[in-house]
Design an enzyme around this catalytic site. Structure first.
Site, PDB file in Angstrom:
ATOM      1  N   ARG A 100       0.854  -1.202   0.000  1.00 19.01           N
ATOM      2  CA  ARG A 100       0.000   0.000   0.000  1.00 19.01           C
ATOM      3  C   ARG A 100       0.881   1.239   0.000  1.00 19.01           C
ATOM      4  O   ARG A 100       1.850   1.324   0.748  1.00 19.01           O
ATOM      5  CB  ARG A 100      -0.878   0.050   1.261  1.00 19.01           C
ATOM      6  CG  ARG A 100      -1.906  -1.011   1.336  1.00 19.01           C
ATOM      7  CD  ARG A 100      -3.029  -0.690   2.310  1.00 19.01           C
ATOM      8  NE  ARG A 100      -2.667  -0.032   3.545  1.00 19.01           N
ATOM      9  CZ  ARG A 100      -3.541   0.364   4.454  1.00 19.01           C
ATOM     10  NH1 ARG A 100      -4.841   0.193   4.246  1.00 19.01           N
ATOM     11  NH2 ARG A 100      -3.170   0.937   5.558  1.00 19.01           N
TER      12      ARG A 100
ATOM     13  N   ASP B  16       0.393  -2.211  12.326  1.00 22.56           N
ATOM     14  CA  ASP B  16       0.932  -2.627  11.033  1.00 22.56           C
ATOM     15  C   ASP B  16       1.469  -4.053  11.165  1.00 22.56           C
ATOM     16  O   ASP B  16       2.513  -4.282  11.787  1.00 22.56           O
ATOM     17  CB  ASP B  16       2.050  -1.666  10.595  1.00 22.56           C
ATOM     18  CG  ASP B  16       2.499  -1.946   9.176  1.00 22.56           C
ATOM     19  OD1 ASP B  16       2.783  -3.130   8.864  1.00 22.56           O
ATOM     20  OD2 ASP B  16       2.573  -1.009   8.370  1.00 22.56           O
TER      21      ASP B  16
ATOM     22  N   ASP C 146       5.078  -4.781   9.873  1.00 19.82           N
ATOM     23  CA  ASP C 146       6.113  -4.185  10.730  1.00 19.82           C
ATOM     24  C   ASP C 146       6.265  -4.964  12.027  1.00 19.82           C
ATOM     25  O   ASP C 146       7.374  -5.189  12.513  1.00 19.82           O
ATOM     26  CB  ASP C 146       5.761  -2.727  11.058  1.00 19.82           C
ATOM     27  CG  ASP C 146       6.073  -1.791   9.898  1.00 19.82           C
ATOM     28  OD1 ASP C 146       6.692  -2.246   8.914  1.00 19.82           O
ATOM     29  OD2 ASP C 146       5.697  -0.609   9.986  1.00 19.82           O
TER      30      ASP C 146
ATOM     31  N   THR D  54      -1.722   7.242   0.097  1.00 13.37           N
ATOM     32  CA  THR D  54      -3.054   7.020  -0.484  1.00 13.37           C
ATOM     33  C   THR D  54      -3.699   5.711  -0.019  1.00 13.37           C
ATOM     34  O   THR D  54      -4.901   5.522  -0.201  1.00 13.37           O
ATOM     35  CB  THR D  54      -2.962   6.976  -2.016  1.00 13.37           C
ATOM     36  OG1 THR D  54      -2.129   5.846  -2.366  1.00 13.37           O
ATOM     37  CG2 THR D  54      -2.342   8.254  -2.575  1.00 13.37           C
TER      38      THR D  54
HETATM   39  C1  PRP Z   1      -0.936  -4.640   4.547  1.00 12.54           C
HETATM   40  C2  PRP Z   1      -1.600  -5.980   4.705  1.00 12.54           C
HETATM   41  C3  PRP Z   1      -2.436  -6.102   3.473  1.00 12.54           C
HETATM   42  C4  PRP Z   1      -2.836  -4.677   3.222  1.00 12.54           C
HETATM   43  C5  PRP Z   1      -4.259  -4.493   3.623  1.00 12.54           C
HETATM   44  O1  PRP Z   1       0.157  -4.736   3.700  1.00 12.54           O
HETATM   45  O2  PRP Z   1      -0.696  -7.021   4.843  1.00 12.54           O
HETATM   46  O3  PRP Z   1      -1.751  -6.654   2.378  1.00 12.54           O
HETATM   47  O4  PRP Z   1      -1.978  -3.840   4.013  1.00 12.54           O
HETATM   48  O5  PRP Z   1      -4.691  -3.224   3.329  1.00 12.54           O
HETATM   49  P1  PRP Z   1      -5.844  -2.938   2.278  1.00 12.54           P
HETATM   50  O6  PRP Z   1      -6.946  -3.878   2.564  1.00 12.54           O
HETATM   51  O7  PRP Z   1      -6.206  -1.502   2.568  1.00 12.54           O
HETATM   52  O8  PRP Z   1      -5.280  -3.097   0.907  1.00 12.54           O
HETATM   53  P2  PRP Z   1       1.149  -3.511   3.400  1.00 12.54           P
HETATM   54  O9  PRP Z   1       0.742  -2.839   2.129  1.00 12.54           O
HETATM   55  O10 PRP Z   1       1.275  -2.652   4.606  1.00 12.54           O
HETATM   56  O11 PRP Z   1       2.512  -4.235   3.071  1.00 12.54           O
HETATM   57  P3  PRP Z   1       3.439  -5.169   3.994  1.00 12.54           P
HETATM   58  O12 PRP Z   1       2.698  -6.442   4.237  1.00 12.54           O
HETATM   59  O13 PRP Z   1       4.641  -5.353   3.148  1.00 12.54           O
HETATM   60  O14 PRP Z   1       3.747  -4.422   5.271  1.00 12.54           O
HETATM   61  N1  URA Z   2      -2.339  -3.055   7.066  1.00 14.52           N
HETATM   62  C1  URA Z   2      -1.959  -3.341   8.338  1.00 14.52           C
HETATM   63  O1  URA Z   2      -0.916  -3.986   8.555  1.00 14.52           O
HETATM   64  N2  URA Z   2      -2.731  -2.900   9.341  1.00 14.52           N
HETATM   65  C2  URA Z   2      -3.856  -2.196   9.145  1.00 14.52           C
HETATM   66  O2  URA Z   2      -4.533  -1.842  10.124  1.00 14.52           O
HETATM   67  C3  URA Z   2      -4.243  -1.916   7.817  1.00 14.52           C
HETATM   68  C4  URA Z   2      -3.467  -2.356   6.800  1.00 14.52           C
END
Ligand code: PRP
Ligand code: URA
Length: 206
Positions: A102, A198, A201, A106
């Site tokens: 993400r 997150d 993270d 945005t």
């Molecule tokens: C997080 C999570 C999902 C997404 C969900 O990933 O693991 O893939 O956000 O959000 P959405 O429903 O609004 O699309 P992120 O993009 O933070 O990447 P990461 O797993 O690499 O931290």
């Molecule tokens: N991705 C995450 O890891 N946590 C949230 O709450 C939303 C998106």
């Protein structure tokens, strides 16, 4: 679209610790794996079986073995926290990967990697992504899987927001969602409330 909220005391207990901000990265990893095992058990309840014969030490007997081709697709990064738990229950599964991220401003997902087995028409496909927030990432992944022939994708999430479920209802009506919790909603940064922060993270200590 079917939404299954997996209600079980063990799920609740793991979720409580996952939500707790004091939970350390190493414990968070163990808990992700544990709750995933519980979700997988529920999401595989209707997989097809086929009869076979084995010999016990005493006599031949009819047994039933898994007959489905199972494909698990974790969404990088956070979905990796669910893969070990999945493979513990379905060790014969094929594994593919979607890399989605993400945008921090945005909250719109961008695909940066894809390595998924082809010809998914005969497979039962499980998408692993612990957070269903806006639903943009899951919708993008399910669209990618549908392009490879997947039918009726099952999304395993740990925490879902109503907004994400609503988006999937229109974008992926044939999919099913298995989740440990449906939370209150999203904040202005599109994080789930109360959520658990997150996930990526916390899983990777970044
Ligand atoms: C997080 C999570 C999902 C997404 C969900 O990933 O693991 O893939 O956000 O959000 P959405 O429903 O609004 O699309 P992120 O993009 O933070 O990447 P990461 O797993 O690499 O931290
Ligand atoms: N991705 C995450 O890891 N946590 C949230 O709450 C939303 C998106």
């Amino acid at each position: 679209m079917d939404v299954h909220i997996v209600r079980h005391p063990l799920v609740e207990d793991v979720l409580a610790a996952l939500r707790d901000r004091r939970t350390s990265c190493d414990v968070f990893r163990q808990l992700s794996r544990r709750v995933s095992v519980l979700l997988v058990a529920e999401a595989t309840r209707d997989l097809p079986l086929t009869e076979a014969t084995v010999e016990t030490p005493l006599e031949p007997t009819t047994v039933r073995r898994l007959a489905a081709r199972v494909v698990a697709v974790p969404v990088l990064r956070a979905g990796l926290g669910m893969l070990d738990g999945f493979l513990e229950l379905v060790p014969q599964a094929q594994v593919g990967y979607f890399g989605l991220e993400r945008d921090e401003t945005t909250a719109v997902a961008r695909r940066y990697y894809e390595k998924v087995p082809k010809d998914l028409a005969d497979a039962v496909v499980f998408l692993l992504d612990p957070m269903l927030a806006t639903g943009g990432s899951a919708a993008m992944a399910i669209e990618g899987l549908s392009d490879l022939g997947a039918r009726r994708v099952r999304l395993l999430s740990i925490v879902a927001a109503p907004e994400g479920i609503a988006l999937l209802r229109s974008a992926a009506p044939d999919a099913s969602v298995y989740t440990a919790a449906v939370d209150r909603g999203l904040n202005d940064r599109k994080f789930i409330l109360p959520g658990l922060g997150d996930f990526g993270d916390r899983l990777f200590g970044t």
